[in-house]
Scaffold this motif. Structure first.
Motif, PDB file in Angstrom:
ATOM      1  N   LEU A 260       0.826  -1.212   0.000  1.00  0.00           N
ATOM      2  CA  LEU A 260       0.000   0.000   0.000  1.00  0.00           C
ATOM      3  C   LEU A 260       0.856   1.256   0.000  1.00  0.00           C
ATOM      4  O   LEU A 260       0.588   2.214  -0.735  1.00  0.00           O
ATOM      5  CB  LEU A 260      -0.940  -0.014   1.206  1.00  0.00           C
ATOM      6  CG  LEU A 260      -2.022  -1.096   1.191  1.00  0.00           C
ATOM      7  CD1 LEU A 260      -2.775  -1.104   2.523  1.00  0.00           C
ATOM      8  CD2 LEU A 260      -3.003  -0.900   0.040  1.00  0.00           C
ATOM      9  N   HIS A 261       1.909   1.260   0.811  1.00  0.00           N
ATOM     10  CA  HIS A 261       2.780   2.437   0.867  1.00  0.00           C
ATOM     11  C   HIS A 261       3.476   2.661  -0.476  1.00  0.00           C
ATOM     12  O   HIS A 261       3.635   3.809  -0.918  1.00  0.00           O
ATOM     13  CB  HIS A 261       3.809   2.278   1.980  1.00  0.00           C
ATOM     14  CG  HIS A 261       3.230   2.414   3.349  1.00  0.00           C
ATOM     15  ND1 HIS A 261       3.993   2.395   4.497  1.00  0.00           N
ATOM     16  CD2 HIS A 261       1.940   2.561   3.769  1.00  0.00           C
ATOM     17  CE1 HIS A 261       3.209   2.530   5.556  1.00  0.00           C
ATOM     18  NE2 HIS A 261       1.963   2.627   5.133  1.00  0.00           N
ATOM     19  N   GLN A 262       3.865   1.570  -1.132  1.00  0.00           N
ATOM     20  CA  GLN A 262       4.494   1.693  -2.448  1.00  0.00           C
ATOM     21  C   GLN A 262       3.520   2.270  -3.472  1.00  0.00           C
ATOM     22  O   GLN A 262       3.919   2.914  -4.430  1.00  0.00           O
ATOM     23  CB  GLN A 262       4.999   0.327  -2.919  1.00  0.00           C
ATOM     24  CG  GLN A 262       6.196  -0.200  -2.143  1.00  0.00           C
ATOM     25  CD  GLN A 262       7.433   0.643  -2.319  1.00  0.00           C
ATOM     26  OE1 GLN A 262       7.794   1.430  -1.450  1.00  0.00           O
ATOM     27  NE2 GLN A 262       8.102   0.509  -3.448  1.00  0.00           N
ATOM     28  N   MET A 263       2.230   2.038  -3.258  1.00  0.00           N
ATOM     29  CA  MET A 263       1.189   2.558  -4.151  1.00  0.00           C
ATOM     30  C   MET A 263       0.774   3.975  -3.781  1.00  0.00           C
ATOM     31  O   MET A 263      -0.077   4.567  -4.453  1.00  0.00           O
ATOM     32  CB  MET A 263      -0.043   1.643  -4.097  1.00  0.00           C
ATOM     33  CG  MET A 263       0.188   0.262  -4.659  1.00  0.00           C
ATOM     34  SD  MET A 263      -1.237  -0.839  -4.360  1.00  0.00           S
ATOM     35  CE  MET A 263      -2.501  -0.044  -5.391  1.00  0.00           C
ATOM     36  N   GLY A 264       1.351   4.522  -2.717  1.00  0.00           N
ATOM     37  CA  GLY A 264       1.001   5.867  -2.282  1.00  0.00           C
ATOM     38  C   GLY A 264      -0.270   5.925  -1.460  1.00  0.00           C
ATOM     39  O   GLY A 264      -0.876   6.994  -1.321  1.00  0.00           O
ATOM     40  N   ILE A 265      -0.683   4.782  -0.915  1.00  0.00           N
ATOM     41  CA  ILE A 265      -1.897   4.717  -0.096  1.00  0.00           C
ATOM     42  C   ILE A 265      -1.499   4.748   1.377  1.00  0.00           C
ATOM     43  O   ILE A 265      -0.666   3.954   1.817  1.00  0.00           O
ATOM     44  CB  ILE A 265      -2.702   3.440  -0.411  1.00  0.00           C
ATOM     45  CG1 ILE A 265      -3.144   3.445  -1.881  1.00  0.00           C
ATOM     46  CG2 ILE A 265      -3.908   3.311   0.515  1.00  0.00           C
ATOM     47  CD1 ILE A 265      -3.803   2.150  -2.329  1.00  0.00           C
ATOM     48  N   GLU A 266      -2.093   5.645   2.131  1.00  0.00           N
ATOM     49  CA  GLU A 266      -1.750   5.806   3.544  1.00  0.00           C
ATOM     50  C   GLU A 266      -2.377   4.705   4.397  1.00  0.00           C
ATOM     51  O   GLU A 266      -3.491   4.255   4.130  1.00  0.00           O
ATOM     52  CB  GLU A 266      -2.253   7.158   4.058  1.00  0.00           C
ATOM     53  CG  GLU A 266      -1.640   8.361   3.381  1.00  0.00           C
ATOM     54  CD  GLU A 266      -2.252   9.649   3.887  1.00  0.00           C
ATOM     55  OE1 GLU A 266      -2.903   9.634   4.958  1.00  0.00           O
ATOM     56  OE2 GLU A 266      -2.105  10.678   3.201  1.00  0.00           O
ATOM     57  N   THR A 267      -1.644   4.297   5.441  1.00  0.00           N
ATOM     58  CA  THR A 267      -2.188   3.373   6.436  1.00  0.00           C
ATOM     59  C   THR A 267      -2.026   3.885   7.855  1.00  0.00           C
ATOM     60  O   THR A 267      -2.686   3.386   8.771  1.00  0.00           O
ATOM     61  CB  THR A 267      -1.489   1.997   6.359  1.00  0.00           C
ATOM     62  OG1 THR A 267      -0.107   2.159   6.737  1.00  0.00           O
ATOM     63  CG2 THR A 267      -1.577   1.402   4.964  1.00  0.00           C
ATOM     64  N   GLY A 268      -1.133   4.847   8.053  1.00  0.00           N
ATOM     65  CA  GLY A 268      -0.839   5.332   9.397  1.00  0.00           C
ATOM     66  C   GLY A 268       0.050   4.396  10.185  1.00  0.00           C
ATOM     67  O   GLY A 268       0.240   4.588  11.393  1.00  0.00           O
ATOM     68  N   ILE A 269       0.607   3.377   9.516  1.00  0.00           N
ATOM     69  CA  ILE A 269       1.415   2.359  10.196  1.00  0.00           C
ATOM     70  C   ILE A 269       2.885   2.549   9.868  1.00  0.00           C
ATOM     71  O   ILE A 269       3.265   2.777   8.712  1.00  0.00           O
ATOM     72  CB  ILE A 269       0.944   0.945   9.787  1.00  0.00           C
ATOM     73  CG1 ILE A 269      -0.496   0.716  10.269  1.00  0.00           C
ATOM     74  CG2 ILE A 269       1.870  -0.136  10.353  1.00  0.00           C
ATOM     75  CD1 ILE A 269      -1.138  -0.552   9.737  1.00  0.00           C
ATOM     76  N   ASP A 270       3.711   2.454  10.898  1.00  0.00           N
ATOM     77  CA  ASP A 270       5.162   2.548  10.756  1.00  0.00           C
ATOM     78  C   ASP A 270       5.695   1.137  10.503  1.00  0.00           C
ATOM     79  O   ASP A 270       5.653   0.284  11.398  1.00  0.00           O
ATOM     80  CB  ASP A 270       5.759   3.142  12.040  1.00  0.00           C
ATOM     81  CG  ASP A 270       7.260   3.353  11.960  1.00  0.00           C
ATOM     82  OD1 ASP A 270       7.990   2.362  11.737  1.00  0.00           O
ATOM     83  OD2 ASP A 270       7.712   4.492  12.141  1.00  0.00           O
ATOM     84  N   LEU A 271       6.185   0.878   9.298  1.00  0.00           N
ATOM     85  CA  LEU A 271       6.594  -0.484   8.933  1.00  0.00           C
ATOM     86  C   LEU A 271       7.753  -1.019   9.775  1.00  0.00           C
ATOM     87  O   LEU A 271       7.704  -2.167  10.231  1.00  0.00           O
ATOM     88  CB  LEU A 271       6.926  -0.545   7.443  1.00  0.00           C
ATOM     89  CG  LEU A 271       7.275  -1.930   6.882  1.00  0.00           C
ATOM     90  CD1 LEU A 271       6.211  -2.964   7.201  1.00  0.00           C
ATOM     91  CD2 LEU A 271       7.503  -1.845   5.367  1.00  0.00           C
ATOM     92  N   PRO A 272       8.808  -0.251  10.038  1.00  0.00           N
ATOM     93  CA  PRO A 272       9.869  -0.784  10.906  1.00  0.00           C
ATOM     94  C   PRO A 272       9.364  -1.168  12.298  1.00  0.00           C
ATOM     95  O   PRO A 272       9.757  -2.206  12.845  1.00  0.00           O
ATOM     96  CB  PRO A 272      10.876   0.367  10.971  1.00  0.00           C
ATOM     97  CG  PRO A 272      10.673   1.105   9.699  1.00  0.00           C
ATOM     98  CD  PRO A 272       9.200   1.043   9.431  1.00  0.00           C
TER      99      PRO A 272
END
Length: 305
Positions: A260-272
């Motif tokens: 999703l982040h690669q697609m530019g879609i926000e999730t509000g989640i910090d992947l690390p």
């Protein structure tokens, strides 16, 4: 044709409940609480945290009350699964405000799961849902075997829509529609979720995919195209179903977030931070966690997004 995607997606984390319930070795209560806390700090605000089921049948969930009490400050929406009236009473007594009920579209699956036909389950659930709504409780309906059943095969779309309509007319706030055995394909997902979004525009529609055949990310993409902006995911890809032979875990939260982040879609989640949470639970579960993002993290080559 121009394809549009939502700008923001809500991840409903099901790892603490759906992910851990099938682990044979009991995961210590403090480890579960830390898992929930770490997921919250990673930015996950909606979670299924436990289940008020019989400890005799699901020993992994015997600490449900302790989990709820210790986790009340984590996440905005804490959901607990309840299989029956006794579970509902226990959950409410513990101060829960968001409950998940469940039923299988497939009669055979439902009978193997809770020894009731789908119709018997609905006749029991609908009056309960009305009472819960009168008490101001958020109700999530989990719809199992919405695409395929391990016993009955392909499930006709109309059966799923009709069952969802009963729930919506009964007053539920959310429908979590599941590909329980991971057999759905993107076209089936696009078609079903397009119909559900059109039929029930005022109800939260959440897609729930198992990654048995590595189709989950493709199915999520198709569901996004159908207008779905809520997905059940499990950190580390934990999960499975004891009544669905061969079904593996839920789609891994970290792989969905990365896509999703690669697609530019926000999730509000910090992947690390999410991967830190996965790292914290990894040594307490029996099977190795093999999501793409976690594997790359372990190799030291993950590209965080």
């Amino acid at each position: 044709m121009t394809i549009t995607y939502p700008k923001k997606v809500t991840i409903v984390e099901v790892g603490p409940r759906d992910g851990l319930q099938n682990e044979k070795q009991f995961v210590p209560t403090d480890v579960k609480i830390d898992f929930i806390k770490n997921l919250f700090h990673a930015g996950i605000n909606e979670m299924e945290i436990t289940s008020f089921v019989s400890p005799k049948w699901v020993p992994q969930m015997k600490d449900a009350g302790e989990i709820v009490e210790a986790s009340k400050s984590y996440s905005q929406q804490q959901i607990v699964l309840v299989p029956n009236q006794k579970g509902i009473e226990r959950a409410i007594d513990t101060g829960c405000h968001s409950l998940a009920v469940f039923v299988g579209v497939s009669d055979t699956f439902n009978k193997k799961n809770i020894n009731k036909t789908t119709r018997e389950s609905m006749d029991e659930l609908l009056p309960i849902i009305q009472k819960l709504k009168n008490q101001g409780i958020f109700v999530r309906a989990c719809i199992s075997t919405s695409f395929y059943c391990p016993y009955e095969g392909k499930i006709e779309k109309e059966r799923v829509v009709d069952l969802c309509r009963e729930f919506v007319e009964g007053g539920v706030d959310e429908l979590s529609v599941a590909d329980t055995i991971g057999m759905a394909n993107p076209m089936e997902c696009y078609t079903l979720f397009s119909d559900l979004k059109e039929a029930f525009p005022n109800t939260l529609i959440t897609a729930h995919f198992h990654d048995t055949r590595k189709m989950a990310l493709s199915n999520i993409l198709a569901s996004l195209q159908a207008g779905v902006d809520r997905f059940d995911c499990s950190a580390g890809g934990l999960g499975g179903c004891p009544f669905a032979p061969g079904a593996t875990g839920n789609v891994a939260t970290e792989d969905v977030v990365f896509m999703l982040h690669q697609m530019g879609i926000e999730t509000g989640i910090d992947l690390p931070l999410l991967l830190d949470a996965v790292d914290g639970i990894a040594n307490h579960v029996e099977r190795p966690l093999d999501s793409a993002q976690y594997r790359l993290r372990k190799q030291g080559s993950v590209n965080q997004a």
